[in-house]
Motif scaffolding. Sequence first.
Motif, mmCIF file in Angstrom:
data_model
loop_
_atom_site.group_PDB
_atom_site.id
_atom_site.type_symbol
_atom_site.label_atom_id
_atom_site.label_comp_id
_atom_site.label_asym_id
_atom_site.label_seq_id
_atom_site.Cartn_x
_atom_site.Cartn_y
_atom_site.Cartn_z
ATOM 1 N N VAL A 74 -8.166 -2.950 1.342
ATOM 2 C CA VAL A 74 -7.000 -2.728 2.194
ATOM 3 C C VAL A 74 -6.635 -1.253 2.263
ATOM 4 C CG1 VAL A 74 -4.522 -3.171 2.452
ATOM 5 C CG2 VAL A 74 -6.069 -5.037 1.838
ATOM 6 N N VAL A 75 -6.555 -0.603 1.107
ATOM 7 C CA VAL A 75 -6.166 0.805 1.066
ATOM 8 C C VAL A 75 -7.251 1.688 1.672
ATOM 9 C CG1 VAL A 75 -5.540 2.726 -0.443
ATOM 10 C CG2 VAL A 75 -4.690 0.428 -0.936
ATOM 11 N N GLY A 76 -8.508 1.358 1.406
ATOM 12 C CA GLY A 76 -9.601 2.117 1.999
ATOM 13 C C GLY A 76 -9.564 2.080 3.515
ATOM 14 N N GLY A 77 -9.310 0.904 4.074
ATOM 15 C CA GLY A 77 -9.223 0.771 5.525
ATOM 16 C C GLY A 77 -8.023 1.477 6.115
ATOM 17 N N ASN A 78 -6.876 1.358 5.451
ATOM 18 C CA ASN A 78 -5.649 1.967 5.982
ATOM 19 C C ASN A 78 -5.657 3.490 5.833
ATOM 20 O OD1 ASN A 78 -2.588 1.487 6.781
ATOM 21 N ND2 ASN A 78 -2.612 2.960 5.109
ATOM 22 N N ASN A 79 -5.987 3.979 4.645
ATOM 23 C CA ASN A 79 -5.876 5.408 4.370
ATOM 24 C C ASN A 79 -7.021 6.235 4.937
ATOM 25 O OD1 ASN A 79 -3.696 4.492 2.915
ATOM 26 N ND2 ASN A 79 -4.060 5.799 1.169
ATOM 27 N N SER A 80 -8.037 5.567 5.489
ATOM 28 C CA SER A 80 -9.129 6.307 6.139
ATOM 29 C C SER A 80 -8.784 6.653 7.584
ATOM 30 C CB SER A 80 -10.414 5.474 6.118
ATOM 31 O OG SER A 80 -10.253 4.297 6.898
ATOM 32 N N ALA A 81 -7.619 6.209 8.043
ATOM 33 C CA ALA A 81 -7.252 6.404 9.450
ATOM 34 C C ALA A 81 -7.212 7.880 9.835
ATOM 35 C CB ALA A 81 -5.890 5.756 9.729
ATOM 36 N N THR A 82 -6.755 8.745 8.933
ATOM 37 C CA THR A 82 -6.654 10.163 9.272
ATOM 38 C C THR A 82 -8.029 10.808 9.421
ATOM 39 O OG1 THR A 82 -6.343 10.569 6.902
ATOM 40 C CG2 THR A 82 -4.384 10.569 8.288
ATOM 41 N N SER A 83 -8.910 10.570 8.445
ATOM 42 C CA SER A 83 -10.231 11.202 8.491
ATOM 43 C C SER A 83 -11.088 10.625 9.615
ATOM 44 C CB SER A 83 -10.946 11.023 7.151
ATOM 45 O OG SER A 83 -11.050 9.661 6.808
ATOM 46 N N LEU A 84 -11.092 9.313 9.731
ATOM 47 C CA LEU A 84 -11.897 8.673 10.773
ATOM 48 C C LEU A 84 -11.314 8.944 12.156
ATOM 49 C CD1 LEU A 84 -14.266 6.792 11.421
ATOM 50 C CD2 LEU A 84 -12.726 4.856 11.058
ATOM 51 N N GLY A 85 -9.987 8.936 12.238
ATOM 52 C CA GLY A 85 -9.323 9.119 13.525
ATOM 53 C C GLY A 85 -9.611 10.455 14.164
ATOM 54 N N ILE A 86 -9.617 11.521 13.360
ATOM 55 C CA ILE A 86 -9.842 12.846 13.941
ATOM 56 C C ILE A 86 -11.284 13.003 14.407
ATOM 57 C CG2 ILE A 86 -10.422 14.027 11.775
ATOM 58 C CD1 ILE A 86 -8.801 16.419 12.832
ATOM 59 N N LEU A 87 -12.231 12.348 13.740
ATOM 60 C CA LEU A 87 -13.630 12.394 14.176
ATOM 61 C C LEU A 87 -13.817 11.672 15.508
ATOM 62 C CD1 LEU A 87 -15.571 11.710 10.842
ATOM 63 C CD2 LEU A 87 -15.494 13.853 12.124
ATOM 64 N N ILE A 88 -13.186 10.507 15.629
ATOM 65 C CA ILE A 88 -13.335 9.705 16.843
ATOM 66 C C ILE A 88 -12.616 10.344 18.025
ATOM 67 C CG2 ILE A 88 -12.733 7.488 17.910
ATOM 68 C CD1 ILE A 88 -13.155 6.191 15.181
ATOM 69 N N ARG A 119 -19.555 7.641 17.269
ATOM 70 C CA ARG A 119 -18.673 6.714 16.549
ATOM 71 C C ARG A 119 -19.348 6.110 15.318
ATOM 72 N NH1 ARG A 119 -13.964 3.586 18.295
ATOM 73 N NH2 ARG A 119 -14.095 4.865 20.164
ATOM 74 N N LYS A 120 -20.604 5.674 15.457
ATOM 75 C CA LYS A 120 -21.267 5.024 14.314
ATOM 76 C C LYS A 120 -21.472 6.007 13.167
ATOM 77 C CE LYS A 120 -26.009 5.607 16.084
ATOM 78 N NZ LYS A 120 -27.269 4.884 16.411
ATOM 79 N N TYR A 121 -21.728 7.280 13.497
ATOM 80 C CA TYR A 121 -21.889 8.286 12.446
ATOM 81 C C TYR A 121 -20.545 8.669 11.841
ATOM 82 C CZ TYR A 121 -26.658 8.756 14.202
ATOM 83 O OH TYR A 121 -27.947 8.494 14.587
ATOM 84 N N SER A 122 -19.482 8.589 12.643
ATOM 85 C CA SER A 122 -18.137 8.855 12.127
ATOM 86 C C SER A 122 -17.765 7.840 11.056
ATOM 87 C CB SER A 122 -17.112 8.807 13.265
ATOM 88 O OG SER A 122 -17.360 9.808 14.214
ATOM 89 N N TYR A 123 -18.057 6.565 11.325
ATOM 90 C CA TYR A 123 -17.798 5.515 10.337
ATOM 91 C C TYR A 123 -18.663 5.720 9.096
ATOM 92 C CZ TYR A 123 -14.810 2.549 13.244
ATOM 93 O OH TYR A 123 -13.768 2.047 13.985
ATOM 94 N N LEU A 124 -19.930 6.062 9.331
ATOM 95 C CA LEU A 124 -20.860 6.212 8.218
ATOM 96 C C LEU A 124 -20.459 7.353 7.292
ATOM 97 C CD1 LEU A 124 -23.483 5.423 6.789
ATOM 98 C CD2 LEU A 124 -24.710 6.980 8.333
ATOM 99 N N ILE A 125 -20.144 8.509 7.856
ATOM 100 C CA ILE A 125 -19.814 9.658 7.018
ATOM 101 C C ILE A 125 -18.478 9.448 6.301
ATOM 102 C CG2 ILE A 125 -18.555 11.039 8.760
ATOM 103 C CD1 ILE A 125 -20.053 13.487 7.660
ATOM 104 N N SER A 126 -17.548 8.752 6.941
ATOM 105 C CA SER A 126 -16.273 8.440 6.282
ATOM 106 C C SER A 126 -16.483 7.462 5.130
ATOM 107 C CB SER A 126 -15.283 7.845 7.289
ATOM 108 O OG SER A 126 -14.950 8.768 8.291
ATOM 109 N N ALA A 127 -17.343 6.450 5.360
ATOM 110 C CA ALA A 127 -17.616 5.450 4.325
ATOM 111 C C ALA A 127 -18.339 6.061 3.130
ATOM 112 C CB ALA A 127 -18.439 4.304 4.907
ATOM 113 N N VAL A 128 -19.330 6.918 3.402
ATOM 114 C CA VAL A 128 -20.080 7.567 2.318
ATOM 115 C C VAL A 128 -19.163 8.491 1.514
ATOM 116 C CG1 VAL A 128 -21.922 9.216 1.794
ATOM 117 C CG2 VAL A 128 -22.314 7.402 3.469
#
Length: 319
Positions: A18-32, A39-48
């Motif tokens: 839950v926290v990983g999904g919610n708190n990743s909004a800033t990092s993932l959001g600015i990439l997207i 988009r797929k690389y944005s998710y991948l680099i944020s997840a890694v």
Amino acid sequence: MNLLSLGLFLVGLISSFVVGGNNSATSLGILISTNSMRRKYSYLISAVSMFLGVSVGAISLQGSIRGAVTGLQPYLSIAVLSVFLASVVSFYYLNRAGIPSSLSQMIYPSLAILVILSKELSFDWGKFWFTVISWAFTPLLAIVSSLVLYYVLVRITTKEKKIIREMKIYKFLIISSAVFTSFVTGANAIGIITSEGLLSEPAYVVFPLYALAASLGIYFSSRKASLVVGFRLTRMGYLSATSALLGSDIISEIFTLFGVPISITQTVMGGILGLSFRSYGPDVKTQLKQVTKGWLTSPVIAIISSLAAFGVLKSILGL
């Protein structure tokens, strides 16, 4: 593994998701929102980055719960389980309602109240008060850090005359800020959760599995929040957005290295506010209201929910 240990482990695993999904909004959001990466690389680099943050960076926070609160079993397990269960549910719904909340600001006050009310538990009050005080001054430090970083980056980029090279610099800054934000989020926000998980399982089980859960949260529960946050950040301008993230991340990482579970949400908000203060207007007033609302509501809701959960679990176990 008994039922209480299983409950502790599972609630930590769910909290990480839950926290990983919610708190990743800033990092993932600015990439997207900036199209800096596909988009797929944005998710991948944020997840890694999140995975590395939890599995490596969170080590410094392993004493934030385990060792900070002690007591007789099964009261210790029941108290921690009640607090984390109540806090993550409150955290989820408050953030969905648009109220920026911090898991640490829910967990620590709730544990403190249970310790005060229970003779079987004790707390490291020095660590508690230092953490509480940090919630007040880390956003202020993030404001200063973000502003200083912004003016440094402005001086660097204005010296660049070629527009193509300037855009490459912007892209590098955006990607760097997103990666660092995900790492720090994993290290601090998920770090306090891994400390809870260590009450039930060894580190070699907790760290990789909680890191994986947080990374999966990015893929399955961050899409809507990342779009909203991303476009809100980019309205500030690329330099302002990256300065806000990097400035707040620097403060967050410093406290993480010292094992202090600060409020990542409020620190990032401090960085955003710092850059917004350059042109004080309705947006700044709205953000200040959101921060205040989160400060006032989230700990109270978590404390009440934790007390209720603690009472129910004690009744079920006949204690």
